[in-house]
Every structure is written in structure tokens, then in C-alpha cells.
Design a protein around this motif. Structure first.
Motif, PDB file in Angstrom:
ATOM      1  N   ILE B  18      26.713   4.157   3.875  1.00 52.85           N
ATOM      2  CA  ILE B  18      26.440   2.741   4.155  1.00 52.85           C
ATOM      3  C   ILE B  18      25.090   2.673   4.849  1.00 52.85           C
ATOM      4  O   ILE B  18      24.849   3.363   5.841  1.00 52.85           O
ATOM      5  N   SER B  20      22.117   0.402   6.738  1.00 52.59           N
ATOM      6  CA  SER B  20      21.868  -0.820   7.499  1.00 52.59           C
ATOM      7  C   SER B  20      20.372  -0.970   7.729  1.00 52.59           C
ATOM      8  O   SER B  20      19.734  -0.076   8.291  1.00 52.59           O
ATOM      9  N   GLU B  57      27.442 -12.052   0.583  1.00 55.06           N
ATOM     10  CA  GLU B  57      27.705 -10.808  -0.127  1.00 55.06           C
ATOM     11  C   GLU B  57      27.364 -10.944  -1.605  1.00 55.06           C
ATOM     12  O   GLU B  57      27.582 -11.991  -2.228  1.00 55.06           O
ATOM     13  N   ARG B  60      27.320  -4.742  -3.913  1.00 55.11           N
ATOM     14  CA  ARG B  60      27.292  -3.750  -2.827  1.00 55.11           C
ATOM     15  C   ARG B  60      26.395  -4.193  -1.667  1.00 55.11           C
ATOM     16  O   ARG B  60      26.291  -3.487  -0.664  1.00 55.11           O
ATOM     17  N   THR B  62      25.149  -6.880   1.346  1.00 53.32           N
ATOM     18  CA  THR B  62      25.533  -7.963   2.240  1.00 53.32           C
ATOM     19  C   THR B  62      24.352  -8.296   3.135  1.00 53.32           C
ATOM     20  O   THR B  62      23.799  -7.405   3.792  1.00 53.32           O
ATOM     21  N   PHE B  75      22.995  -4.837   4.497  1.00 52.31           N
ATOM     22  CA  PHE B  75      23.871  -3.675   4.392  1.00 52.31           C
ATOM     23  C   PHE B  75      24.026  -3.306   2.922  1.00 52.31           C
ATOM     24  O   PHE B  75      24.213  -4.178   2.069  1.00 52.31           O
ATOM     25  N   ARG B  77      26.418  -0.919   0.653  1.00 51.02           N
ATOM     26  CA  ARG B  77      27.599  -0.061   0.613  1.00 51.02           C
ATOM     27  C   ARG B  77      27.495   0.905  -0.558  1.00 51.02           C
ATOM     28  O   ARG B  77      26.840   0.591  -1.574  1.00 51.02           O
ATOM     29  N   ASP B  78      28.134   2.043  -0.422  1.00 54.14           N
ATOM     30  CA  ASP B  78      28.177   3.030  -1.513  1.00 54.14           C
ATOM     31  C   ASP B  78      26.769   3.203  -2.109  1.00 54.14           C
ATOM     32  O   ASP B  78      26.542   3.007  -3.315  1.00 54.14           O
ATOM     33  N   SER B  79      25.838   3.564  -1.258  1.00 54.93           N
ATOM     34  CA  SER B  79      24.447   3.645  -1.700  1.00 54.93           C
ATOM     35  C   SER B  79      24.273   4.650  -2.838  1.00 54.93           C
ATOM     36  O   SER B  79      24.986   5.667  -2.913  1.00 54.93           O
TER      37      SER B  79
END
Lengths: 112, 114
Positions: B18, B20, B57, B60, B62, B75, B77-79
Motif C-alpha cells: 500500500i 501513501s 475511491e 485501487r 483513493t 493511496f 492499494r495492491d501496487s
């Protein structure tokens, strides 16, 4: 189906020369922009035109002169090029002022 | 104080992590908040766009905005390795003579390794 196109993609020239970069958009947008991105990736607006009228003119040396022959084109002419002008120049367009901006692929200018 | 602050990184993470990314701003007139993604030797492309505090969102991604703290985040996710790029935050006013002018952060360079 290119949206915002720029020519040339690369430009290498000597100090003191005059050069132009061309930008065209086929999106039917009313507003076009020129940005400069320096070596540290900082992207800063230079000019903006809305329907061929200059609406934003940041603190840019008057060696830089934008020209918009019609709504779909915004060219950038640079006189007496200096070493500090080396950067990537991006053209962008949006439907109107304040709308999402779509960027071209950039023109990498190197002044020797 | 600069109008926009963004840590340039570089940021290197393994696939699946994840991520940021953050920016702070000082101009209360900024009402529109954007994240652009720029691949190497390409032009920036709009990734996320919002005008209110809270979360937005999209798959993936946000985007989070906290107007009271003048802080925005992205953010991932699951890069994926395909997310490797420079991410630029951008801000815009909603009125005035400079409507349309975007104020960019310096960009954060992200590498996602497999």
C-alpha cells in the motif's frame, strides 16, 4: 487519434538562437496552456489562452511569446535562447477555464 | 512558506504494497484537488480529482482531502510495477482571474518492484 500533440519532441540548439514549439489539440477545447517542467520535475504554468485570448501570463521573460492562430493551436516562440531555458515544455488544453487539463507529450529543449 | 509542499522521494516499494503519497498546501483559496501521474518521458495525466473533504475511491486508488489541515493524500492499494511513475498533486482555485491555473507539487517518484 492524438489529443494534444507537440512538435518537435526534442529540440537541441545553441545559446542565442530563436526557436518555436508547436501545439495542436483536436479535442475541440477552448482553453490551451503552456507549462515548463524543470530538471527537478517542477511543473509551472507559463501562459494560458482562452479562445485565442491571453488570460494567464505568469512571470515569464518577454523572450517567450505565445501565439494562438486559432482555438486548436498554441505555439511558443522563444528568442535569444539561454542555458536556463533547457527544460521540458508541455502544452495542455481544457474544455474551458477551470476544467480538466489534458497534457501533450512534451518537448524536451536543450540549449547548449 | 511555499504554496504546495510534496516530498519528492524517491519511494520504492514491493509489488502488492500500500502506497501513501501526500501533499500539504497553504492557500485557503484552493478548492479543487487533483493527482496527476506522469510516466517517464510522458506528459502528466489526470488520475484523481475531487473538490470536497473526505475520500474518493477509484479502483485501487483513493484520494483523501482534509481541508482543515490543508493536507491531501493518494493511496494506492495492491501496487503494481505499472504504477511506477511520478505522482504530482495539483490544486486550483474556483474563481478569480487565474481560474484554470494549476499549482503543482514537485512530484513524488514511485518505483514498485516485482
Amino acid at each position: 487519434d492524438t489529443a494534444v500533440s507537440q512538435t518537435p519532441k526534442y529540440l537541441v540548439t545553441q545559446m542565442g538562437n530563436d526557436k518555436s514549439i508547436k501545439c495542436e489539440q483536436n479535442l475541440g477545447h477552448d482553453t490551451m496552456y503552456w507549462y515548463k517542467q524543470d530538471s527537478k520535475k517542477f511543473l509551472k504554468i507559463m501562459f494560458s489562452y482562452n479562445n485565442k485570448e491571453l488570460i494567464i501570463n505568469e512571470t515569464v521573460p518577454n523572450r517567450f511569446s505565445p501565439k494562438s492562430p486559432d482555438k486548436a493551436h498554441l505555439n511558443l516562440h522563444i528568442n535569444s535562447l539561454e542555458l536556463g531555458d533547457s527544460a521540458v515544455y508541455f502544452c495542455a488544453s481544457s474544455v474551458e477555464r477551470g476544467d480538466t487539463q489534458y497534457f501533450g507529450p512534451g518537448t524536451r529543449l536543450t540549449v547548449l | 512558506q511555499k504554496e504546495v509542499e510534496q516530498d519528492p522521494g524517491p519511494l520504492s516499494v514491493p509489488e502488492g504494497a500500500i502506497v501513501s503519497l501526500n501533499c500539504t498546501y497553504s492557500n485557503s483559496a484552493f478548492q479543487y484537488f487533483m493527482w496527476y501521474r506522469q510516466y517517464s518521458r510522458k506528459g502528466p495525466e489526470l488520475l484523481m480529482y475531487t473538490y470536497s473533504s473526505g475520500n474518493k475511491e477509484d479502483g485501487r486508488f483513493t484520494a483523501q482531502v482534509d481541508k482543515s489541515s490543508k493536507y491531501i493524500s493518494l493511496f494506492i492499494r495492491d501496487s503494481q510495477p505499472s504504477d511506477s511513475a511520478t505522482y504530482l498533486c495539483a490544486f486550483r482555485r474556483n474563481r478569480g482571474s487565474t481560474l484554470g491555473r494549476l499549482y503543482f507539487g514537485r512530484g513524488t517518484q514511485l518505483t514498485v518492484w516485482p
